[in-house]
Design a protein around this motif. Sequence first.
Motif, PDB file in Angstrom:
ATOM      1  N   LEU A 444       0.842  -1.201   0.000  1.00 57.28           N
ATOM      2  CA  LEU A 444       0.000   0.000   0.000  1.00 57.28           C
ATOM      3  C   LEU A 444       0.877   1.251   0.000  1.00 57.28           C
ATOM      4  N   HIS A 445       1.978   1.180   0.701  1.00 57.81           N
ATOM      5  CA  HIS A 445       2.947   2.278   0.709  1.00 57.81           C
ATOM      6  C   HIS A 445       3.477   2.521  -0.709  1.00 57.81           C
ATOM      7  N   GLU A 446       3.766   1.408  -1.424  1.00 54.74           N
ATOM      8  CA  GLU A 446       4.234   1.525  -2.806  1.00 54.74           C
ATOM      9  C   GLU A 446       3.178   2.192  -3.685  1.00 54.74           C
ATOM     10  N   VAL A 447       1.923   1.811  -3.475  1.00 54.38           N
ATOM     11  CA  VAL A 447       0.819   2.407  -4.243  1.00 54.38           C
ATOM     12  C   VAL A 447       0.744   3.906  -3.974  1.00 54.38           C
ATOM     13  N   HIS A 448       0.775   4.251  -2.703  1.00 50.09           N
ATOM     14  CA  HIS A 448       0.685   5.659  -2.294  1.00 50.09           C
ATOM     15  C   HIS A 448       1.827   6.466  -2.913  1.00 50.09           C
ATOM     16  N   LYS A 449       3.019   5.919  -2.808  1.00 52.79           N
ATOM     17  CA  LYS A 449       4.205   6.594  -3.338  1.00 52.79           C
ATOM     18  C   LYS A 449       4.108   6.749  -4.855  1.00 52.79           C
ATOM     19  N   TYR A 450       3.646   5.675  -5.517  1.00 58.83           N
ATOM     20  CA  TYR A 450       3.536   5.717  -6.978  1.00 58.83           C
ATOM     21  C   TYR A 450       2.567   6.810  -7.423  1.00 58.83           C
ATOM     22  N   VAL A 451       1.391   6.866  -6.795  1.00 59.97           N
ATOM     23  CA  VAL A 451       0.364   7.829  -7.219  1.00 59.97           C
ATOM     24  C   VAL A 451       0.866   9.260  -7.031  1.00 59.97           C
ATOM     25  N   VAL A 452       1.450   9.535  -5.877  1.00 57.47           N
ATOM     26  CA  VAL A 452       1.947  10.893  -5.613  1.00 57.47           C
ATOM     27  C   VAL A 452       3.080  11.248  -6.571  1.00 57.47           C
ATOM     28  N   LYS A 453       3.996  10.315  -6.766  1.00 56.04           N
ATOM     29  CA  LYS A 453       5.136  10.567  -7.648  1.00 56.04           C
ATOM     30  C   LYS A 453       4.672  10.843  -9.078  1.00 56.04           C
ATOM     31  N   GLU A 454       3.743  10.008  -9.574  1.00 55.65           N
ATOM     32  CA  GLU A 454       3.252  10.191 -10.940  1.00 55.65           C
ATOM     33  C   GLU A 454       2.441  11.481 -11.067  1.00 55.65           C
ATOM     34  N   TYR A 455       1.719  11.818 -10.007  1.00 57.26           N
ATOM     35  CA  TYR A 455       0.953  13.071 -10.009  1.00 57.26           C
ATOM     36  C   TYR A 455       1.910  14.253 -10.142  1.00 57.26           C
ATOM     37  N   VAL A 456       2.959  14.222  -9.333  1.00 60.39           N
ATOM     38  CA  VAL A 456       3.958  15.302  -9.374  1.00 60.39           C
ATOM     39  C   VAL A 456       4.624  15.353 -10.744  1.00 60.39           C
ATOM     40  N   ILE A 485      -6.762  11.990  -2.321  1.00 60.93           N
ATOM     41  CA  ILE A 485      -5.897  10.821  -2.533  1.00 60.93           C
ATOM     42  C   ILE A 485      -5.285  10.367  -1.213  1.00 60.93           C
ATOM     43  N   HIS A 486      -4.748  11.338  -0.479  1.00 58.89           N
ATOM     44  CA  HIS A 486      -4.071  11.008   0.781  1.00 58.89           C
ATOM     45  C   HIS A 486      -5.039  10.362   1.771  1.00 58.89           C
ATOM     46  N   ASN A 487      -6.202  10.963   1.937  1.00 61.30           N
ATOM     47  CA  ASN A 487      -7.164  10.439   2.911  1.00 61.30           C
ATOM     48  C   ASN A 487      -7.655   9.042   2.524  1.00 61.30           C
ATOM     49  N   ALA A 488      -7.857   8.841   1.211  1.00 60.92           N
ATOM     50  CA  ALA A 488      -8.346   7.535   0.750  1.00 60.92           C
ATOM     51  C   ALA A 488      -7.346   6.433   1.084  1.00 60.92           C
ATOM     52  N   LEU A 489      -6.069   6.693   0.827  1.00 60.37           N
ATOM     53  CA  LEU A 489      -5.048   5.666   1.055  1.00 60.37           C
ATOM     54  C   LEU A 489      -4.708   5.521   2.540  1.00 60.37           C
ATOM     55  N   ILE A 490      -4.761   6.623   3.277  1.00 61.80           N
ATOM     56  CA  ILE A 490      -4.551   6.534   4.726  1.00 61.80           C
ATOM     57  C   ILE A 490      -5.668   5.711   5.361  1.00 61.80           C
ATOM     58  N   ASP A 491      -6.902   5.921   4.876  1.00 63.58           N
ATOM     59  CA  ASP A 491      -8.042   5.153   5.396  1.00 63.58           C
ATOM     60  C   ASP A 491      -7.867   3.660   5.135  1.00 63.58           C
ATOM     61  N   GLN A 492      -7.175   3.326   4.054  1.00 61.71           N
ATOM     62  CA  GLN A 492      -6.949   1.911   3.738  1.00 61.71           C
ATOM     63  C   GLN A 492      -5.787   1.324   4.532  1.00 61.71           C
ATOM     64  N   GLY A 493      -5.049   2.184   5.236  1.00 65.92           N
ATOM     65  CA  GLY A 493      -3.984   1.667   6.084  1.00 65.92           C
ATOM     66  C   GLY A 493      -2.599   2.150   5.750  1.00 65.92           C
ATOM     67  N   SER A 494      -2.470   3.034   4.752  1.00 64.87           N
ATOM     68  CA  SER A 494      -1.141   3.552   4.424  1.00 64.87           C
ATOM     69  C   SER A 494      -0.624   4.408   5.579  1.00 64.87           C
ATOM     70  N   ASP A 495       0.680   4.283   5.846  1.00 63.01           N
ATOM     71  CA  ASP A 495       1.278   5.102   6.902  1.00 63.01           C
ATOM     72  C   ASP A 495       2.220   6.155   6.314  1.00 63.01           C
ATOM     73  N   ALA A 496       2.050   6.434   5.002  1.00 59.91           N
ATOM     74  CA  ALA A 496       2.969   7.347   4.307  1.00 59.91           C
ATOM     75  C   ALA A 496       2.515   8.801   4.452  1.00 59.91           C
ATOM     76  N   ASP A 497       2.438   9.281   5.696  1.00 62.62           N
ATOM     77  CA  ASP A 497       2.047  10.677   5.929  1.00 62.62           C
ATOM     78  C   ASP A 497       3.035  11.652   5.297  1.00 62.62           C
ATOM     79  N   TRP A 498       4.267  11.208   5.149  1.00 58.74           N
ATOM     80  CA  TRP A 498       5.304  12.092   4.609  1.00 58.74           C
ATOM     81  C   TRP A 498       5.044  12.483   3.151  1.00 58.74           C
ATOM     82  N   LEU A 499       4.117  11.779   2.497  1.00 61.45           N
ATOM     83  CA  LEU A 499       3.826  12.099   1.095  1.00 61.45           C
ATOM     84  C   LEU A 499       2.814  13.240   0.945  1.00 61.45           C
ATOM     85  N   LEU A 500       2.086  13.553   2.015  1.00 60.74           N
ATOM     86  CA  LEU A 500       1.008  14.543   1.921  1.00 60.74           C
ATOM     87  C   LEU A 500       1.472  15.912   1.412  1.00 60.74           C
TER      88      LEU A 500
END
Length: 533
Positions: A444-456, A485-500
């Motif tokens: 899930l962390h990988e997913v979160h990181k991928y989405v933010v990175k690709e968005y940027v 995006i952040h809230n959706a993935l955090i709700d699923q259990g991601s702990d990648a707050d540093w990506l916000l």
Amino acid sequence: INELIQKRQLLEAFASIKLMEDETISERDSEKYSDNPQEFVRKSKDVDLLYNSIANAIQSIVEGTLEDPTLQHTMLTSMVILIAREEAAHPNTDNAARPGSDLLGRPRKWREQWREAINESARKRVLKAPMASKEEATFWLDLHLHFLQEHLREDLLKIKSSVKKCYPEEYHVCDTYVEAFHNAIASHLQELSQEPLDFHELYTLLDWVANTYHSELFLGHPELKPEVKTENLSLLLAPADWDKLKNDYIASAKGKIRSYFGNILRLEVTEKWEKEVHSEEKENLYHHSLSFDIQTIIGEHMKLSGAISRSLETKMLELCMAELLEFLPRFEQEFTAWSTAQDSPIFVPYLVAYINSFHDLVSGLETAFKVNTEGLQKILAALTRNFTNIFLTKLRTKAQPLLKKILTKNWILATERPDSLASAVSQFSEHLQHMREPLGQELLHEVHKYVVKEYVTQVIKPRWKMNSETRQQVSRKMSLEASIIHNALIDQGSDADWLLPAINHIANIIGEKKKDKIKAYVKELCQDYPDIR
């Protein structure tokens, strides 16, 4: 005399033959036949033939002992007396006969012939046990060995209860019969073991030798004790034959285990994937029977093998592990091919369930079978990486069309819903909540990181010049989408707050007019994410 023998009046017949023998010896000693040696040879042969007829009668009586439903006690008692009289009449001495007259006065060794008759009787009784052909009965060997033990146990009970009474103790009747049956069975099994036996038949033979032969089902039956003793019996099968039987069983098991594992894969394809049956859920984790099925196959075969010997159990475990290591890449190949060929809604649930099951498989094998799982863990680690790569590839396929719309006119004009990207990603990744930790959170962390990175990546691509109002509009929408995006993935259990802050930093830069503030935002961005340079 022949008539007496045929009527089984053997004592009378023996007395007559002995008189005839003594008379011939006396005449020989008086040199009556010096002028007619042929007459002496003829009489000697007559005596020998008559004695042989009695020996044949003894054999017939012994073999008939178990064949006839009713035991002729008188016949056996007379036979024992007959053997004793012959032994007394022909002492086992070197002076019993002179050179040239070896047919007369020699011990007839009827007690030895009695033993040979028992051996022959046992051999015939063993071969008499019904045995169907493979074509007639699938479990022909099971049936044959069952009939064998039932019939021979009845024979031994008859020997103990009836036959033994007819003999003096010195004959050791029960021991003699047990040894005869043992040798006959050993010879029979040796022949059976040379037949082309399949997996089940090999085990049937191994199990019968190891567990049935000495058990209460056969020689150890309570009603046979204490007369029937098995302590001093030789091995039923020679060590070389026993080892060959075990090796043949392991060789045959190889195909059987491979077939069982193959059936697991076949059922997955036909009953789960093709029918799109959703995976089960237990304690908030997607569950699959894969680990249980594999351990059940291994456990059942180890239990069966362990009932034969510890060494066979060890060999079976080694075989099962080797086949498992060969099976898993095939499983991976099939799942990869299926998932690549179509976009199934059950792909992610099954991927999660399989990865969970792999963990259960390793821990289960270590706990239940005390097996070294180092090789297995390497294969499963590679398999898990490949599965997660497939997952991420499919995620990219779903996310890329939406990512490419960022900063397009339709996106700016808000014809695209602000949660469309987050919704598409979260619908795909929501199943990761049901993956065992830490793998679920890592992916899930990988997913979160991928989405933010690709968005940027999309928003910093050179586009066109925007006026101040548009920049403000873009900034607000980016901040909104970043939050969704952040809230959706955090709700699923991601702990990648540093990506916000990542998207927000760039949103602030885009929406800011003043250069000094833009520089400050850029500095914050670079401090938080040094690799963005």
